[in-house]
Scaffold this active site. Structure first.
Site, mmCIF file in Angstrom:
data_model
loop_
_atom_site.group_PDB
_atom_site.id
_atom_site.type_symbol
_atom_site.label_atom_id
_atom_site.label_comp_id
_atom_site.label_asym_id
_atom_site.label_seq_id
_atom_site.Cartn_x
_atom_site.Cartn_y
_atom_site.Cartn_z
ATOM 1 N N LYS A 1 8.305 10.684 1.605
ATOM 2 C CA LYS A 1 8.507 10.607 0.618
ATOM 3 C C LYS A 1 8.463 11.365 -0.665
ATOM 4 C CE LYS A 1 8.300 6.556 2.924
ATOM 5 N NZ LYS A 1 8.634 5.533 2.686
ATOM 6 N N GLY B 1 6.872 -2.903 4.996
ATOM 7 C CA GLY B 1 6.344 -4.335 5.292
ATOM 8 C C GLY B 1 4.949 -4.096 5.376
ATOM 9 N N GLY B 2 4.138 -3.755 4.540
ATOM 10 C CA GLY B 2 2.549 -3.706 4.266
ATOM 11 C C GLY B 2 1.860 -3.273 4.877
ATOM 12 N N ARG C 1 17.496 -0.137 6.191
ATOM 13 C CA ARG C 1 17.006 -0.925 7.342
ATOM 14 C C ARG C 1 17.550 -2.052 7.028
ATOM 15 N NH1 ARG C 1 12.495 -3.529 6.301
ATOM 16 N NH2 ARG C 1 10.801 -1.769 6.268
ATOM 17 N N LYS D 1 -0.964 4.716 1.655
ATOM 18 C CA LYS D 1 0.812 3.747 1.825
ATOM 19 C C LYS D 1 1.170 4.782 3.359
ATOM 20 C CE LYS D 1 3.420 1.828 -0.542
ATOM 21 N NZ LYS D 1 4.438 1.712 -1.703
ATOM 22 N N HIS E 1 -0.499 -6.907 1.128
ATOM 23 C CA HIS E 1 0.714 -6.329 0.647
ATOM 24 C C HIS E 1 2.038 -6.439 0.847
ATOM 25 C CE1 HIS E 1 -1.862 -3.696 -2.649
ATOM 26 N NE2 HIS E 1 -3.144 -3.964 -1.275
ATOM 27 N N GLU F 1 13.775 -0.024 -3.417
ATOM 28 C CA GLU F 1 12.524 -0.297 -3.861
ATOM 29 C C GLU F 1 11.833 -0.143 -4.839
ATOM 30 O OE1 GLU F 1 10.528 -2.770 -0.019
ATOM 31 O OE2 GLU F 1 9.063 -1.127 -0.872
ATOM 32 N N HIS G 1 7.382 -6.100 -7.960
ATOM 33 C CA HIS G 1 8.249 -5.096 -7.035
ATOM 34 C C HIS G 1 9.467 -5.811 -6.581
ATOM 35 C CE1 HIS G 1 8.460 -3.819 -2.587
ATOM 36 N NE2 HIS G 1 9.601 -4.145 -2.692
#
Lengths: 498, 171
Positions: free
Chosen positions: A116, A164-165, A292, A158, A235, A275, A208
């Site tokens: 990230k 996918g939370g 993906r 995170k 989330h 995102e 989001h």
């Protein structure tokens, strides 16, 4: 073009991928864990190979085994779906090394977007604003606490390897941070096989919104507009729609252009999603790129008319995109509702058990992508999402009405599901006016209860009729063995007469 | 024929009497309805209840562990609802061992015991974290419902538990 593809996933997405392959005349090989020997994807594929025990890290996350099976069964390509190994650069690399095609982006692009901090640097260079955060492979709890102070509470913990939370915690207080880090790490390790976590500032009233992109090997990159994914619980998204009711056309174009730039900056190929978190003033910040296929890809398919899985396969086979940005438009409105086996009235606790009966709604603009059908089991080993209901209509109000009608027609017997909860969300005044942000469920649905708990006389009579007529049917059905008639329709192994 | 159901500790009795014209007379409590079946196959009914159209799906299954038969009903119309009932147990065995006992914490879901934070004999406060369960990649915390002393821990770390299984006893 490929003649045989290995589907390295399970559930509804494996079923979606298998059908897309079959439509293109491509044979499929499913892989399954011991828990999925009778699962839908195992039954749908042309071939199915057992890969290990139920635990994901011994089956669906065992990349070596998946490649071995692909080679043994004569596949030319592997589609990873979402989750599991879909965003593992090591797996993508190993697939390519084995002489197979990975249906997804190049390993380098996954790797860059997967780190990230690196992704953030690339975005800044591409002129896209990013959310303040911290990530380090060998940081101690003390480092995290210090960095959290710098970022400012509340912070989000995170999973670096995830999506996918899973593995996400919001922390408001420094004392809670070490505990949150430890449990997020465990969850991340179990879900993605990678315990690395990172911190990010938590934008409280955020929305989001993400942008779908497609890129081919010839250097063409296009965006397929946005998806609004603000309605989440724990989330994890539960309702997505497109277009977003919040952003203007101007912001839409800016976000689309930013997403294309982001993809180009890492030489991205295949389908991906950029995102963004969008604040109350419509400022957007890059969050991450999902390298993906997304769970919610169908809403984009319905408003653009583009089959994203089909495009993924064509791109992986080296074909150029058959359209340019100018050819792509957004028409109408699409909403996806994720159907979970869980109890929304009891903290969304997962429900497991047999699916005694499912009846999918159908009609113009109604699509169900399901991972279980009548007779299947929902087990404790995997995600409790059992299906996605996706609707399309000319405008948002019509789409909400259609989604509500379709949810009312949806029958799932044997399990507690969130069907009623979904209906109440999409009918909530805040959702109806398009004002739902990522806090919507916490702010408005926290004390949700099913509307009425006592069984109606009609329900009781239906239950009694079910018992009465079932016993009647048993008495009157001819027994094929007793009749000695192998051609009797009663001896056929299909649904006739059942 | 009589059918007895239970929901939230309330008993319901349904009488179904076949009529010569093929319809049924249904009695629920003190209310009586005429039920006309238009189509009935494999748990799917199109029927008229006192002339009102109704589409229903039904299924039932016996849970072997608890010996309880669960009935699931979906009424599909504009105010569609799903219902879950059980076959009424004989009065003698009602209030038997299956409802939660005071001070006894049971697992609300099947899963695996990840960590246990307390020991037998330990004093705990309401809301204190006792153990974590994991299922479907989620962690669920089991916390103390009230202040008390841990008198018994029934499970071990790593153990797989069923829904309704006893975890911890607090006095």
């Amino acid at each position: 073009m490929f003649s045989k593809i290995l589907i390295a996933n399970r559930g509804e997405i494996a079923a979606r991928l298998i059908r897309a392959c079959h439509e293109l005349g491509i044979s499929t090989v499913a892989v399954y864990s011991e828990a999925d020997a009778d699962a839908l994807h195992t039954r749908l594929a042309d071939q199915a190979v057992l890969i290990g025990p139920p635990a994901p890290n011994q089956s669906y996350l065992n990349g070596k085994k998946l490649i071995e099976v692909a080679l043994q069964t004569g596949c030319q390509a592997i589609h990873p779906g979402y989750g599991f190994l879909s965003e593992s650069p090591d797996f993508a690399h190993a697939v390519t090394e084995a002489g197979l095609v990975f249906i997804g982006p190049p390993a380098d692009a996954i790797y860059q977007m997967g780190i990230k901090t690196e992704a953030r640097a690339i975005m800044e260079a591409a002129g896209v604003p990013v959310v303040p955060g911290f990530q380090s492979d060998n940081a101690t709890d003390a480092d995290f606490i210090r960095e959290a102070e710098r970022i400012g509470y509340p912070v989000m913990v995170k999973a670096a390897g995830g999506g996918g939370g899973k593995g996400i915690r919001v922390v408001h207080d420094p004392h809670a941070l070490p505990d949150a880090i430890a449990s997020a790490r465990r969850e991340a390790e179990h879900a993605f096989g990678d315990p690395t976590i990172f911190l990010e500032r938590y934008i409280a009233q955020g929305r989001h919104i993400e942008v779908q992109i497609l890129a081919d090997n010839q250097g063409n990159t296009v965006h397929l507009f946005e998806r609004e994914c603000s309605v989440q619980r724990r989330h994890q998204k539960i309702i997505e729609e497109t277009p977003s009711p919040f952003i203007s056309d101007e912001v839409r174009q800016q976000m689309g252009a930013a997403a294309v730039n982001a993809a180009r900056a890492v030489n991205y190929v295949n389908a991906g999603t950029v995102e963004f978190i969008v604040d109350e003033d419509a400022n957007f910040y890059f969050l991450e790129m999902n390298t993906r296929l997304q769970v919610e890809h169908p809403i984009t398919e319905l408003v653009t008319g583009i089959d994203i899985v089909n495009a993924q396969i064509q791109i992986a086979a080296g074909q150029p995109l058959p359209f340019t940005q100018a050819d792509i438009s957004q028409r109408g409105h699409a909403i996806e509702c994720r159907v979970y086996a869980e109890d929304p009235a009891n903290n969304f606790l997962p429900a497991i058990g047999p699916v005694l009966r499912t009846v999918n709604p159908s009609g113009p603009g109604i699509r169900v992508d399901a991972g279980v059908v009548t007779g299947d089991q929902v087990s404790l080993h995997y995600d409790p999402m059992i299906a996605k209901l996706i609707v399309f209509a000319e405008n948002r109000a019509d789409a909400i009405r259609k989604a509500d009608w379709a949810l009312a027609q949806y029958v799932i017997l044997g399990l507690t599901t969130n069907l009623q909860f979904l209906r109440d969300v999409i009918q909530h005044p805040v959702f109806v006016v398009g004002e739902a942000n990522t806090h919507f469920v916490d702010d408005y649905m926290q004390d949700w209860m099913p509307p009425e708990d006592t069984p109606s006389d009609a329900a009781l009579i239906a239950a009694a009729l079910g018992e009465l007529l079932q016993s009647a049917a048993t008495i009157s059905s001819p027994n094929p063995e007793a009749l000695g008639d192998p051609y009797s329709p009663w001896s056929r192994l299909d649904n006739f007469g059942r | 024929m009589e059918f007895r159901y239970e929901h939230a500790d309330t008993l319901y009795t349904v009488q179904l009497e076949p009529q010569p014209d093929g319809s049924y007379l249904a009695t629920v409590g003190d209310r009586t309805y005429t039920v006309t079946l238009q189509r009935a196959q494999s748990g799917q009914f199109n029927l008229l209840l006192d002339g009102k159209r109704l589409h229903a799906y039904v299924a039932h299954q016996k849970n072997q562990q608890t010996a309880t038969t669960y009935h699931y009903v979906a009424l599909v119309d504009r105010t569609a609802r799903h219902y879950e009932l059980t076959t009424a147990r004989p009065t003698a065995s009602r209030r038997g061992g299956s409802s939660a006992q005071a001070g006894s914490l049971r697992s609300q879901m099947p899963g695996q015991v990840m960590q246990i934070f307390v020991q037998e004999g330990q004093q705990v406060e309401k809301g204190q974290n006792l153990l974590t369960l994991e299922a479907m990649k989620m962690e669920i915390r089991v916390t103390a419902p009230a202040d008390g002393t841990i008198t018994r821990i029934y499970v071990q770390q790593g153990e797989t538990v069923e829904r309704g299984q006893q975890l911890i006893e607090i006095d």
